[in-house]
Write a protein that holds these residues in place. Structure first.
Motif, PDB file in Angstrom:
ATOM      1  N   UNK A 188      -9.036  10.985  -4.455  1.00  0.00           N
ATOM      2  CA  UNK A 188      -7.959  10.018  -4.545  1.00  0.00           C
ATOM      3  C   UNK A 188      -7.813   9.539  -5.973  1.00  0.00           C
ATOM      4  N   UNK A 189      -6.612   9.176  -6.317  1.00  0.00           N
ATOM      5  CA  UNK A 189      -6.337   8.710  -7.660  1.00  0.00           C
ATOM      6  C   UNK A 189      -6.803   7.274  -7.813  1.00  0.00           C
ATOM      7  N   UNK A 190      -7.256   6.914  -9.001  1.00  0.00           N
ATOM      8  CA  UNK A 190      -7.605   5.504  -9.205  1.00  0.00           C
ATOM      9  C   UNK A 190      -6.333   4.665  -9.117  1.00  0.00           C
ATOM     10  N   UNK A 191      -6.436   3.562  -8.454  1.00  0.00           N
ATOM     11  CA  UNK A 191      -5.267   2.718  -8.242  1.00  0.00           C
ATOM     12  C   UNK A 191      -4.990   1.879  -9.475  1.00  0.00           C
ATOM     13  N   UNK A 192      -3.718   1.665  -9.750  1.00  0.00           N
ATOM     14  CA  UNK A 192      -3.331   0.808 -10.861  1.00  0.00           C
ATOM     15  C   UNK A 192      -3.049  -0.610 -10.378  1.00  0.00           C
ATOM     16  N   UNK A 193      -3.273  -0.854  -9.079  1.00  0.00           N
ATOM     17  CA  UNK A 193      -3.038  -2.177  -8.526  1.00  0.00           C
ATOM     18  C   UNK A 193      -4.225  -3.094  -8.807  1.00  0.00           C
ATOM     19  N   UNK A 194      -3.930  -4.367  -8.925  1.00  0.00           N
ATOM     20  CA  UNK A 194      -4.990  -5.366  -9.074  1.00  0.00           C
ATOM     21  C   UNK A 194      -5.714  -5.500  -7.737  1.00  0.00           C
ATOM     22  N   UNK A 195      -6.876  -6.112  -7.767  1.00  0.00           N
ATOM     23  CA  UNK A 195      -7.685  -6.233  -6.546  1.00  0.00           C
ATOM     24  C   UNK A 195      -6.938  -7.004  -5.457  1.00  0.00           C
ATOM     25  N   UNK A 196      -6.259  -8.088  -5.829  1.00  0.00           N
ATOM     26  CA  UNK A 196      -5.538  -8.872  -4.817  1.00  0.00           C
ATOM     27  C   UNK A 196      -4.367  -8.084  -4.255  1.00  0.00           C
ATOM     28  N   UNK A 197      -3.742  -7.222  -5.069  1.00  0.00           N
ATOM     29  CA  UNK A 197      -2.653  -6.375  -4.568  1.00  0.00           C
ATOM     30  C   UNK A 197      -3.193  -5.328  -3.598  1.00  0.00           C
ATOM     31  N   UNK A 198      -4.355  -4.777  -3.902  1.00  0.00           N
ATOM     32  CA  UNK A 198      -4.967  -3.801  -2.999  1.00  0.00           C
ATOM     33  C   UNK A 198      -5.321  -4.443  -1.664  1.00  0.00           C
ATOM     34  N   UNK A 199      -5.776  -5.695  -1.700  1.00  0.00           N
ATOM     35  CA  UNK A 199      -6.089  -6.398  -0.457  1.00  0.00           C
ATOM     36  C   UNK A 199      -4.827  -6.620   0.373  1.00  0.00           C
ATOM     37  N   UNK A 200      -3.723  -6.976  -0.293  1.00  0.00           N
ATOM     38  CA  UNK A 200      -2.449  -7.137   0.417  1.00  0.00           C
ATOM     39  C   UNK A 200      -2.026  -5.827   1.075  1.00  0.00           C
ATOM     40  N   UNK A 201      -2.178  -4.722   0.354  1.00  0.00           N
ATOM     41  CA  UNK A 201      -1.799  -3.419   0.895  1.00  0.00           C
ATOM     42  C   UNK A 201      -2.655  -3.086   2.111  1.00  0.00           C
ATOM     43  N   UNK A 202      -3.964  -3.325   2.018  1.00  0.00           N
ATOM     44  CA  UNK A 202      -4.852  -3.051   3.156  1.00  0.00           C
ATOM     45  C   UNK A 202      -4.469  -3.899   4.373  1.00  0.00           C
ATOM     46  N   UNK A 203      -4.137  -5.170   4.137  1.00  0.00           N
ATOM     47  CA  UNK A 203      -3.753  -6.066   5.229  1.00  0.00           C
ATOM     48  C   UNK A 203      -2.471  -5.588   5.893  1.00  0.00           C
ATOM     49  N   UNK A 204      -1.502  -5.168   5.076  1.00  0.00           N
ATOM     50  CA  UNK A 204      -0.225  -4.705   5.619  1.00  0.00           C
ATOM     51  C   UNK A 204      -0.408  -3.399   6.391  1.00  0.00           C
ATOM     52  N   UNK A 205      -1.230  -2.495   5.866  1.00  0.00           N
ATOM     53  CA  UNK A 205      -1.459  -1.226   6.546  1.00  0.00           C
ATOM     54  C   UNK A 205      -2.243  -1.403   7.840  1.00  0.00           C
ATOM     55  N   UNK A 206      -3.095  -2.419   7.905  1.00  0.00           N
ATOM     56  CA  UNK A 206      -3.890  -2.656   9.109  1.00  0.00           C
ATOM     57  C   UNK A 206      -3.032  -3.218  10.240  1.00  0.00           C
ATOM     58  N   UNK A 207      -1.989  -3.948   9.906  1.00  0.00           N
ATOM     59  CA  UNK A 207      -1.121  -4.530  10.927  1.00  0.00           C
ATOM     60  C   UNK A 207      -0.292  -3.437  11.596  1.00  0.00           C
ATOM     61  N   UNK A 208      -0.060  -3.596  12.878  1.00  0.00           N
ATOM     62  CA  UNK A 208       0.761  -2.600  13.589  1.00  0.00           C
ATOM     63  C   UNK A 208       2.222  -2.828  13.232  1.00  0.00           C
ATOM     64  N   UNK A 209       2.954  -1.765  12.970  1.00  0.00           N
ATOM     65  CA  UNK A 209       4.347  -1.911  12.539  1.00  0.00           C
ATOM     66  C   UNK A 209       5.257  -2.318  13.695  1.00  0.00           C
ATOM     67  N   UNK A 210       6.289  -3.084  13.353  1.00  0.00           N
ATOM     68  CA  UNK A 210       7.256  -3.532  14.341  1.00  0.00           C
ATOM     69  C   UNK A 210       8.501  -2.651  14.351  1.00  0.00           C
ATOM     70  N   UNK A 211       8.829  -2.100  13.216  1.00  0.00           N
ATOM     71  CA  UNK A 211      10.059  -1.327  13.092  1.00  0.00           C
ATOM     72  C   UNK A 211       9.846   0.105  13.571  1.00  0.00           C
ATOM     73  N   UNK A 212      10.872   0.716  14.157  1.00  0.00           N
ATOM     74  CA  UNK A 212      10.735   2.092  14.668  1.00  0.00           C
ATOM     75  C   UNK A 212      10.422   3.103  13.558  1.00  0.00           C
ATOM     76  N   UNK A 213      11.041   2.938  12.411  1.00  0.00           N
ATOM     77  CA  UNK A 213      10.792   3.876  11.317  1.00  0.00           C
ATOM     78  C   UNK A 213       9.339   3.784  10.852  1.00  0.00           C
ATOM     79  N   UNK A 214       8.810   2.575  10.756  1.00  0.00           N
ATOM     80  CA  UNK A 214       7.421   2.402  10.341  1.00  0.00           C
ATOM     81  C   UNK A 214       6.480   3.020  11.376  1.00  0.00           C
ATOM     82  N   UNK A 215       6.803   2.902  12.660  1.00  0.00           N
ATOM     83  CA  UNK A 215       5.965   3.529  13.691  1.00  0.00           C
ATOM     84  C   UNK A 215       6.031   5.050  13.575  1.00  0.00           C
ATOM     85  N   UNK A 216       7.201   5.577  13.279  1.00  0.00           N
ATOM     86  CA  UNK A 216       7.343   7.027  13.121  1.00  0.00           C
ATOM     87  C   UNK A 216       6.573   7.527  11.904  1.00  0.00           C
TER      88      UNK A 216
END
Length: 113
Positions: free
Chosen positions: A23-51
């Protein structure tokens, strides 16, 4: 399925660096990476996101594909720069050789009067 099978077959051809650091090293700050992990862990509500969850396995493929495309573009630019430098060096060599020919035609001793 075909792309995933091909990706598995290509795993054998990976360089040692790609196997160790897939994997490539991320250019995101630590708090941004935590936000991304939190968003990815949540189940999506939109049909496109579920697809899109069906295509998570292709993420690594697209990372490598994009990396290959970037390397291809970088090599094209490097090749163009080298071609430009080669052309410039050829011009300098032609000027040098033209000067050497002229210096051979000029007599070294002035003719006697």
């Amino acid at each position: 399925q075909r792309i995933l099978r091909l990706a598995e077959m290509c795993r054998r051809l990976e360089t040692e660096e790609e196997k160790v650091l897939p994997f490539y090293p991320s250019s995101l700050a630590e708090w941004e990476q935590q936000d991304v992990r939190r968003i990815l862990a949540a189940s999506p509500d939109e049909p496109l996101a579920r697809a899109m969850q069906d295509y998570v396995g292709l993420e690594r493929f697209w990372q490598r594909f994009n990396k290959a495309k970037l390397e291809e573009k970088a090599l094209e630019r490097a090749r163009a720069a080298l071609a430009n430098r080669n052309r410039h060096l050829r011009e300098l060599l032609q000027k040098y050789l033209a000067g050497a020919v002229l210096s051979q035609k000029v007599p070294r001793d002035p003719p006697p009067l």
